[in-house]
Design a protein around this motif. Structure first.
Motif, mmCIF file in Angstrom:
data_model
loop_
_atom_site.group_PDB
_atom_site.id
_atom_site.type_symbol
_atom_site.label_atom_id
_atom_site.label_comp_id
_atom_site.label_asym_id
_atom_site.label_seq_id
_atom_site.Cartn_x
_atom_site.Cartn_y
_atom_site.Cartn_z
ATOM 1 N N LYS A 227 77.911 86.828 62.244
ATOM 2 C CA LYS A 227 78.287 85.514 62.605
ATOM 3 C C LYS A 227 77.337 85.089 63.692
ATOM 4 N N THR A 228 76.253 85.612 64.238
ATOM 5 C CA THR A 228 75.325 85.062 65.158
ATOM 6 C C THR A 228 74.505 83.922 64.698
ATOM 7 N N SER A 229 74.122 82.953 65.439
ATOM 8 C CA SER A 229 73.525 81.697 64.977
ATOM 9 C C SER A 229 72.115 81.975 64.430
ATOM 10 N N LYS A 230 71.630 81.306 63.381
ATOM 11 C CA LYS A 230 70.396 81.714 62.979
ATOM 12 C C LYS A 230 69.464 80.595 63.600
ATOM 13 N N ALA A 231 70.023 79.312 63.954
ATOM 14 C CA ALA A 231 69.129 78.278 64.660
ATOM 15 C C ALA A 231 70.014 77.710 65.769
ATOM 16 N N PRO A 232 70.258 78.491 67.203
ATOM 17 C CA PRO A 232 70.948 78.300 68.018
ATOM 18 C C PRO A 232 70.460 76.766 68.675
ATOM 19 N N LEU A 233 69.271 76.608 68.906
ATOM 20 C CA LEU A 233 68.756 75.572 69.552
ATOM 21 C C LEU A 233 69.390 74.194 68.623
ATOM 22 N N THR A 234 69.169 74.205 67.296
ATOM 23 C CA THR A 234 69.357 73.117 66.468
ATOM 24 C C THR A 234 71.066 72.827 66.529
ATOM 25 N N GLU A 235 71.695 73.970 66.400
ATOM 26 C CA GLU A 235 73.211 73.843 66.739
ATOM 27 C C GLU A 235 73.611 73.319 68.110
ATOM 28 N N SER A 236 72.961 73.457 69.008
ATOM 29 C CA SER A 236 73.327 73.394 70.541
ATOM 30 C C SER A 236 73.025 71.706 70.633
ATOM 31 N N PHE A 237 71.683 71.142 70.240
ATOM 32 C CA PHE A 237 71.248 69.962 70.779
ATOM 33 C C PHE A 237 71.212 69.044 69.615
ATOM 34 N N LEU A 238 71.376 69.372 68.336
ATOM 35 C CA LEU A 238 71.192 68.355 67.213
ATOM 36 C C LEU A 238 72.407 68.152 66.462
ATOM 37 N N VAL A 239 73.607 68.866 66.771
ATOM 38 C CA VAL A 239 74.844 68.617 66.449
ATOM 39 C C VAL A 239 75.783 67.802 67.482
ATOM 40 N N TRP A 240 76.108 66.649 67.211
ATOM 41 C CA TRP A 240 76.753 65.772 68.269
ATOM 42 C C TRP A 240 77.855 66.239 69.036
ATOM 43 N N CYS A 241 78.848 66.961 68.610
ATOM 44 C CA CYS A 241 79.977 67.521 69.178
ATOM 45 C C CYS A 241 79.361 68.448 70.082
ATOM 46 N N ASN A 242 78.454 69.147 70.077
ATOM 47 C CA ASN A 242 77.856 70.121 70.950
ATOM 48 C C ASN A 242 77.221 69.641 71.940
ATOM 49 N N LEU A 243 76.247 68.505 71.491
ATOM 50 C CA LEU A 243 75.246 67.843 72.429
ATOM 51 C C LEU A 243 76.113 67.147 73.415
ATOM 52 N N LYS A 244 77.193 66.360 72.844
ATOM 53 C CA LYS A 244 78.075 65.797 74.050
ATOM 54 C C LYS A 244 78.285 66.325 75.137
ATOM 55 N N ILE A 245 78.878 67.836 74.663
ATOM 56 C CA ILE A 245 79.363 68.713 75.950
ATOM 57 C C ILE A 245 78.267 68.998 76.696
ATOM 58 N N VAL A 246 76.963 69.005 76.046
ATOM 59 C CA VAL A 246 75.641 69.458 77.149
ATOM 60 C C VAL A 246 75.492 68.260 77.920
ATOM 61 N N ILE A 247 75.606 67.103 77.457
ATOM 62 C CA ILE A 247 75.265 66.049 78.135
ATOM 63 C C ILE A 247 76.386 65.889 79.312
ATOM 64 N N LEU A 248 77.532 66.059 78.941
ATOM 65 C CA LEU A 248 78.763 65.840 79.895
ATOM 66 C C LEU A 248 78.650 67.228 80.979
ATOM 67 N N ALA A 249 78.281 68.570 80.536
ATOM 68 C CA ALA A 249 78.054 69.203 81.577
ATOM 69 C C ALA A 249 77.028 69.252 82.458
ATOM 70 N N LEU A 250 75.777 68.552 82.112
ATOM 71 C CA LEU A 250 74.796 68.068 82.978
ATOM 72 C C LEU A 250 75.131 66.994 83.941
ATOM 73 N N PHE A 251 75.618 65.725 83.448
ATOM 74 C CA PHE A 251 76.091 64.576 84.432
ATOM 75 C C PHE A 251 77.332 64.559 85.078
ATOM 76 N N GLY A 252 78.165 65.576 84.661
ATOM 77 C CA GLY A 252 79.507 65.437 85.132
ATOM 78 C C GLY A 252 79.967 67.003 85.947
ATOM 79 N N LEU A 253 78.801 67.708 85.941
ATOM 80 C CA LEU A 253 78.802 69.066 86.669
ATOM 81 C C LEU A 253 77.858 69.604 87.296
ATOM 82 N N THR A 254 76.681 69.736 86.643
ATOM 83 C CA THR A 254 75.435 70.535 87.084
ATOM 84 C C THR A 254 74.448 69.731 88.071
ATOM 85 N N ALA A 255 74.394 68.298 87.557
ATOM 86 C CA ALA A 255 73.530 67.512 88.686
ATOM 87 C C ALA A 255 74.163 67.310 90.202
ATOM 88 N N GLY A 256 75.464 66.859 90.427
ATOM 89 C CA GLY A 256 76.053 66.994 91.475
ATOM 90 C C GLY A 256 75.994 68.381 92.153
#
Length: 558
Positions: A227-256
């Protein structure tokens, strides 16, 4: 197969050993990375000899920042590998790149011997280090979290969080030890290379450690099930439900988290040595002491986050830092250089200039030379830690510095044909201008450096310790929270990018941004508005949009 999530007692002695080993290897990697920042003044003299000392130091900091700018790209490259082939082998690659690059800095000939090739190679090595570190953190945090019991992920991953601080502490310790043994003159000549050369031994230990590690049980289980991902970058950053979490992780956690971290550790050292002119050895010892005493708080807050949640601790640290930075840094001035504090209060300085000739001196590439009389005047005063008031002057007139009753006219500079340096005539005028300004501010009571006997070490230490505790609040629980935000199959890639954009860009460019703000406003504390604004924005976004993760099941593949 028994997984760590099933029981707090399910973690085996072998797994505990592996977690310890991964943390130790990461300490060595951070040691390698932080050497450059700690030794920037010596490196600038060897590799940026065409510039004056202040500009050389800024160039060295920018080369330091180059290692941060590329970290998100390392996160993409190694995150993809980590999600496809496993955590263990990706670890091995990153540590070899980091250790080898650090060692080469130690043997790299200077500008005097190799000319422009030397700084080009130096920056290239910094880029390689940044790429390696970009792949390191996400893997380390993921690896440890996937070994940890469900109710102890904060406590276990907090050990990874200590590695950056311990790496900085180790680098300072080695530097101070070598400098004391050799003496200042010999250390400045060639002894600064020794801490870089030592990294070859740390590399050997790290490789041995990482070869002895087992693969993460969560990844091994997922791989066995196909069940490993064949395209982890695509799944992480081109699928909105995952990309949305990435954006929130950046601006709502790691930037500060990033700006609080770099303000409390790196910028605090910069402020002591460059703004307050405290002796480098004294400043390093005070920073090292605060790091040593403060480091256990990473474990404390990581463990506490298992009980009350990650979010309130991280966002609380951002708010506390933003609310107290101005009084803390004013306190550092009061206790570390009281003569400077008195001069700032009693010897007002004014810069009168045509506003249209004054630029915001943000210079992330380090290549731009500011040639207007206004910019030159402000740069000289900012480098000398002089506060000044900006006053609009006549259109087209040269900028003038007024110190008490004395007025000093600045000058317009011309560049060499390549646009990289002042021409010969401008360099002479610059030297004369700096000399006149230096004499005037000295007569007004501005000290050339802090009086070592006047440094109140216990109070400076306490203020630095408070800054480190803020760091432990925002950083201690964040690895566990980032791991818990993403599914196993794309976890390495997804958590690494927001972490390294936050820390690489928001944090890594902090010294350059702060200097530009100080020069713009004419206030040695004005640059603090950058970390304060980012920390408060993160607290607001995190409070409104980021969900608590402490109870998430990290064994979910999707």
């Amino acid at each position: 197969m028994t997984t760590a999530i099933e029981s707090s007692e399910g973690i085996t002695p072998q797994e505990r050993k592996v977690i310890f080993a991964s943390s130790l290897g990461t300490v060595f990697e951070w040691y390698d990375f932080y050497l450059y920042g700690s030794l920037a003044p010596f490196i600038s003299k060897k590799f940026f000899t065409g510039t004056d000392p202040n500009t050389g130091f800024i160039f060295a900091l920018l080369a330091f920042a180059a290692g941060f700018i590329v970290r998100p790209f390392g996160a993409l490259v190694f995150g993809r590998l980590g999600d496809m082939i496993g955590r263990k082998y990706t670890f091995l690659i990153t540590i070899v790149i980091m250790g080898a690059s650090t060692f080469v800095v130690g043997i790299l000939p200077s500008y005097e011997n190799w000319g422009i090739s030397a700084p080009i190679i130096l920056v290239s090595l910094r880029i390689l280090q940044g790429l390696a570190l970009g792949g390191e953190y996400g893997g380390a945090a993921t690896y440890v979290a996937e070994h940890a019991p469900h109710d102890k992920r904060g406590a276990f991953t907090a050990w990874i969080q200590t590695t950056a601080t311990m790496g900085l502490f180790l680098s300072l310790l080695v530097i101070l030890g070598v400098r004391k043994l050799m003496g200042d003159a010999e250390f400045a000549d060639w002894g600064w290379r020794i801490p870089f050369l030592v990294s070859i031994f740390l590399l050997g230990v790290s490789v041995w450690i990482r070869l002895s590690m087992n693969e993460s049980p969560a990844f091994a289980k997922m791989k066995a099930e196909g069940k490993t991902s064949k395209a982890p970058l695509t799944e992480s950053f081109l699928v909105w439900c995952n990309l949305k979490i990435v954006i929130l992780a950046l601006f709502g956690l790691t930037a500060g988290q990033a700006v609080v971290w770099y303000t409390g550790q790196f910028y605090a050292l910069f402020f002591l040595t460059q703004t307050l002119k405290v002796d480098l050895t004294t400043a390093n010892l005070l920073i090292a002491a605060s790091l040593l005493v403060g480091t256990p708080f990473f474990i404390f807050f990581g463990t506490l986050s298992d009980k009350i949640g990650r979010k309130p601790i991280i966002l609380g640290g951002c708010i506390l830092a933003a609310a107290t930075y101005f009084p803390i840094f004013a306190g550092l001035t009061h206790y570390a250089n009281p003569a400077l504090e008195n001069a700032l209060k009693n010897a007002p300085v004014t810069v009168s200039a045509d506003p249209s000739t004054c630029q915001f001196q943000f210079n992330p590439t380090g290549q731009k030379k500011f040639t207007s009389s206004c910019d030159i005047a402000k740069q000289v005063l900012a480098a000398a830690s002089v506060n000044y008031t900006n006053e609009a002057g006549p259109t087209g007139a040269l900028a003038t510095i007024r110190i008490n009753d004395k007025e000093i006219k600045s000058f317009e500079a011309n560049l060499t044909p390549d646009g990289l340096n002042f021409d010969a005539d401008s360099k002479k005028r610059e030297a004369a201008f700096k000399k006149e300004v230096t004499e005037a501010i000295k007569a007004a009571g501005y000290p050339a450096k802090a009086d070592d006997e006047q440094v109140n070490r216990p109070m400076v230490f306490l203020l630095l310790l408070v800054l480190v505790i803020y760091v432990t609040m925002v950083y201690g629980p964040i690895a566990a929270m980032l791991v818990e935000m993403f599914p196993t199959k794309i976890r390495y890639s997804s958590m690494s990018l927001p972490y390294h954009i936050g820390n690489g860009w928001f944090g890594g460019l902090l010294p350059t941004t702060v200097f530009a703000l100080v020069a713009f406003k004419g206030d040695i504390y004005f640059g603090l508005w950058y970390p304060i604004t980012v920390a408060l924005a993160t607290a607001l976004i995190g409070f409104l949009f980021v969900k608590e993760t402490v109870h998430n099941d990290i064994y979910k593949h999707d």
